[in-house]
Design a protein around this motif. Structure first.
Motif, PDB file in Angstrom:
ATOM      1  N   PRO A  64       0.823  -1.211   0.000  1.00  0.00           N
ATOM      2  CA  PRO A  64       0.000   0.000   0.000  1.00  0.00           C
ATOM      3  C   PRO A  64       0.856   1.260   0.000  1.00  0.00           C
ATOM      4  O   PRO A  64       1.940   1.296   0.588  1.00  0.00           O
ATOM      5  CB  PRO A  64      -0.801  -0.122   1.307  1.00  0.00           C
ATOM      6  N   GLN A  65       0.374   2.290  -0.669  1.00  0.00           N
ATOM      7  CA  GLN A  65       1.038   3.583  -0.701  1.00  0.00           C
ATOM      8  C   GLN A  65       0.026   4.679  -0.429  1.00  0.00           C
ATOM      9  O   GLN A  65      -1.143   4.573  -0.820  1.00  0.00           O
ATOM     10  CB  GLN A  65       1.686   3.835  -2.063  1.00  0.00           C
ATOM     11  N   GLU A  66       0.485   5.728   0.230  1.00  0.00           N
ATOM     12  CA  GLU A  66      -0.368   6.888   0.445  1.00  0.00           C
ATOM     13  C   GLU A  66      -0.220   7.843  -0.728  1.00  0.00           C
ATOM     14  O   GLU A  66       0.865   8.006  -1.280  1.00  0.00           O
ATOM     15  CB  GLU A  66      -0.013   7.606   1.743  1.00  0.00           C
ATOM     16  N   TYR A  67      -1.314   8.476  -1.088  1.00  0.00           N
ATOM     17  CA  TYR A  67      -1.278   9.511  -2.119  1.00  0.00           C
ATOM     18  C   TYR A  67      -0.749  10.806  -1.511  1.00  0.00           C
ATOM     19  O   TYR A  67      -1.154  11.186  -0.406  1.00  0.00           O
ATOM     20  CB  TYR A  67      -2.675   9.746  -2.680  1.00  0.00           C
ATOM     21  N   SER A  68       0.126  11.478  -2.217  1.00  0.00           N
ATOM     22  CA  SER A  68       0.544  12.805  -1.795  1.00  0.00           C
ATOM     23  C   SER A  68      -0.653  13.745  -1.914  1.00  0.00           C
ATOM     24  O   SER A  68      -1.638  13.444  -2.603  1.00  0.00           O
ATOM     25  CB  SER A  68       1.686  13.312  -2.677  1.00  0.00           C
ATOM     26  N   ASP A  69      -0.588  14.888  -1.238  1.00  0.00           N
ATOM     27  CA  ASP A  69      -1.686  15.845  -1.300  1.00  0.00           C
ATOM     28  C   ASP A  69      -1.975  16.257  -2.738  1.00  0.00           C
ATOM     29  O   ASP A  69      -3.133  16.373  -3.158  1.00  0.00           O
ATOM     30  CB  ASP A  69      -1.362  17.084  -0.461  1.00  0.00           C
ATOM     31  N   GLU A  70      -0.902  16.485  -3.506  1.00  0.00           N
ATOM     32  CA  GLU A  70      -1.079  16.926  -4.895  1.00  0.00           C
ATOM     33  C   GLU A  70      -1.753  15.838  -5.737  1.00  0.00           C
ATOM     34  O   GLU A  70      -2.658  16.118  -6.531  1.00  0.00           O
ATOM     35  CB  GLU A  70       0.279  17.292  -5.512  1.00  0.00           C
ATOM     36  N   ALA A  71      -1.321  14.580  -5.538  1.00  0.00           N
ATOM     37  CA  ALA A  71      -1.903  13.482  -6.310  1.00  0.00           C
ATOM     38  C   ALA A  71      -3.366  13.272  -5.941  1.00  0.00           C
ATOM     39  O   ALA A  71      -4.212  13.032  -6.808  1.00  0.00           O
ATOM     40  CB  ALA A  71      -1.103  12.203  -6.079  1.00  0.00           C
ATOM     41  N   LEU A  72      -3.682  13.351  -4.644  1.00  0.00           N
ATOM     42  CA  LEU A  72      -5.061  13.164  -4.206  1.00  0.00           C
ATOM     43  C   LEU A  72      -5.960  14.250  -4.770  1.00  0.00           C
ATOM     44  O   LEU A  72      -7.050  13.964  -5.288  1.00  0.00           O
ATOM     45  CB  LEU A  72      -5.135  13.160  -2.676  1.00  0.00           C
ATOM     46  N   GLN A  73      -5.536  15.499  -4.697  1.00  0.00           N
ATOM     47  CA  GLN A  73      -6.340  16.600  -5.232  1.00  0.00           C
ATOM     48  C   GLN A  73      -6.539  16.439  -6.739  1.00  0.00           C
ATOM     49  O   GLN A  73      -7.601  16.745  -7.275  1.00  0.00           O
ATOM     50  CB  GLN A  73      -5.694  17.940  -4.914  1.00  0.00           C
ATOM     51  N   HIS A  74      -5.498  15.958  -7.413  1.00  0.00           N
ATOM     52  CA  HIS A  74      -5.607  15.733  -8.857  1.00  0.00           C
ATOM     53  C   HIS A  74      -6.681  14.692  -9.166  1.00  0.00           C
ATOM     54  O   HIS A  74      -7.518  14.871 -10.061  1.00  0.00           O
ATOM     55  CB  HIS A  74      -4.257  15.270  -9.405  1.00  0.00           C
ATOM     56  N   VAL A  75      -6.664  13.576  -8.421  1.00  0.00           N
ATOM     57  CA  VAL A  75      -7.627  12.511  -8.654  1.00  0.00           C
ATOM     58  C   VAL A  75      -9.054  12.984  -8.359  1.00  0.00           C
ATOM     59  O   VAL A  75      -9.978  12.736  -9.136  1.00  0.00           O
ATOM     60  CB  VAL A  75      -7.275  11.284  -7.791  1.00  0.00           C
ATOM     61  N   LEU A  76      -9.232  13.676  -7.235  1.00  0.00           N
ATOM     62  CA  LEU A  76     -10.575  14.158  -6.878  1.00  0.00           C
ATOM     63  C   LEU A  76     -11.081  15.169  -7.894  1.00  0.00           C
ATOM     64  O   LEU A  76     -12.251  15.154  -8.283  1.00  0.00           O
ATOM     65  CB  LEU A  76     -10.547  14.773  -5.478  1.00  0.00           C
ATOM     66  N   LYS A  77     -10.186  16.049  -8.345  1.00  0.00           N
ATOM     67  CA  LYS A  77     -10.577  17.043  -9.353  1.00  0.00           C
ATOM     68  C   LYS A  77     -10.955  16.360 -10.658  1.00  0.00           C
ATOM     69  O   LYS A  77     -11.936  16.735 -11.311  1.00  0.00           O
ATOM     70  CB  LYS A  77      -9.435  18.033  -9.582  1.00  0.00           C
ATOM     71  N   GLN A  78     -10.189  15.336 -11.034  1.00  0.00           N
ATOM     72  CA  GLN A  78     -10.476  14.618 -12.269  1.00  0.00           C
ATOM     73  C   GLN A  78     -11.832  13.929 -12.198  1.00  0.00           C
ATOM     74  O   GLN A  78     -12.595  13.927 -13.174  1.00  0.00           O
ATOM     75  CB  GLN A  78      -9.379  13.586 -12.538  1.00  0.00           C
ATOM     76  N   GLN A  79     -12.146  13.351 -11.040  1.00  0.00           N
ATOM     77  CA  GLN A  79     -13.444  12.704 -10.888  1.00  0.00           C
ATOM     78  C   GLN A  79     -14.578  13.717 -11.001  1.00  0.00           C
ATOM     79  O   GLN A  79     -15.622  13.438 -11.605  1.00  0.00           O
ATOM     80  CB  GLN A  79     -13.506  11.979  -9.546  1.00  0.00           C
ATOM     81  N   GLN A  80     -14.405  14.900 -10.407  1.00  0.00           N
ATOM     82  CA  GLN A  80     -15.419  15.936 -10.508  1.00  0.00           C
ATOM     83  C   GLN A  80     -15.614  16.388 -11.945  1.00  0.00           C
ATOM     84  O   GLN A  80     -16.745  16.587 -12.409  1.00  0.00           O
ATOM     85  CB  GLN A  80     -15.031  17.125  -9.617  1.00  0.00           C
TER      86      GLN A  80
END
Length: 269
Positions: A121-137
């Motif tokens: 398992p790996q944690e998402y960096s803040d930048e990667a997480l925001q990117h994924v959430l923004k992409q989903q939106q």
């Protein structure tokens, strides 16, 4: 993450043109003992996609703390695999999700861990997480914009109708529970059939069938004693970087497979 959310999407998807509202039976049923999600709640479902396509999906609330914005939040774990006890799960996710009163806000994720197959398992960096959430939106907005403003008319003025029955005792893989049957019907054809139960934590779903495509989902186990099961990496372990965020999601079981692997650590060149 797409693979883990696919079952939840099936559960929540309802035809948009249903004319009747069976809420009264459900409200009466839920008022006799339903409760909000609590620390320790967990539920495992058996999903049958027809033939040999059988797998299990587990959802559990395993922790509580404040998120980075000072909001009340809970740690939610999701697992998917071919064994009911999640031995060697195909995919795991752990996310810190904001909570408002009794509502868990799955649109307010502040931390995310992903594990797939044999990869740790790996944690998402803040930048990667925001990117994924923004992409989903953005994907959701694009899908909404592409949808026809006027739903297509069915021949002969046919309209789907939602109807519910009286509370009944339903036999499931997890035992017999009290449940209210709800059907979405088009003329004499059942599009979707669900049994909702106040006794089942988190989703309140006991069973679901989609006869037209031969899919079904049924509660296999549930309880109130969930403990964290995902192995969390050390605080100084490499995190998923922005440029690899989409690649990790594409490599999860159930996502599009392009036949190529991706190295996701921060030590990659």
């Amino acid at each position: 993450m797409r693979a883990l959310f696919v079952v939840a999407a099936l559960v929540l998807a309802m035809p948009s043109r249903v004319e009747a509202n069976p809420a009264r039976e459900l409200v009466q049923h839920m008022s006799r003992g339903a409760r909000a999600a609590r620390m320790g709640d967990w539920v495992t479902y058996r999903f049958n996609g027809g033939g040999l396509r059988v797998y299990y999906w587990r959802l559990a609330v395993v922790g509580e703390e404040k998120d980075k914005e000072g909001r009340d939040a809970v740690w939610v774990e999701m697992e998917a695999g071919t064994h009911p006890a999640m031995k060697s799960p195909l995919a795991q996710m752990r996310m810190l999700v904001a909570r408002e009163g009794d509502v868990i806000r799955y649109d307010a994720i502040s931390r995310l861990y992903i594990g797939a197959g044999f990869s740790p398992p790996q944690e998402y960096s803040d930048e990667a997480l925001q990117h994924v959430l923004k992409q989903q939106q953005e994907d959701a907005k694009a899908a909404q914009a592409a949808a026809p403003k006027t739903p297509p008319r069915l021949p002969g003025g046919l309209k789907p109708v939602a109807r519910s029955g009286k509370e009944t005792r339903l036999m499931t893989l997890a035992g017999t529970v009290a449940a209210v049957p709800v059907e979405v019907v088009l003329k004499s054809t059942v599009i979707k059939r669900m049994w909702l139960s106040r006794e089942i934590p988190l989703l309140n779903l006991a069973k679901m069938e989609i006869p037209g495509i031969g899919h079904s989902m049924e509660v296999a186990e549930y309880g109130i004693d969930a403990k964290p099961r995902m192995r969390i990496p050390a605080p100084d372990a490499p995190k998923v970087r922005l440029e690899y965020a989409d690649a990790i999601l594409d490599d999860l079981p159930g996502a599009a497979d392009d036949g190529h692997g991706h190295d996701t650590s921060e030590d990659s060149p």
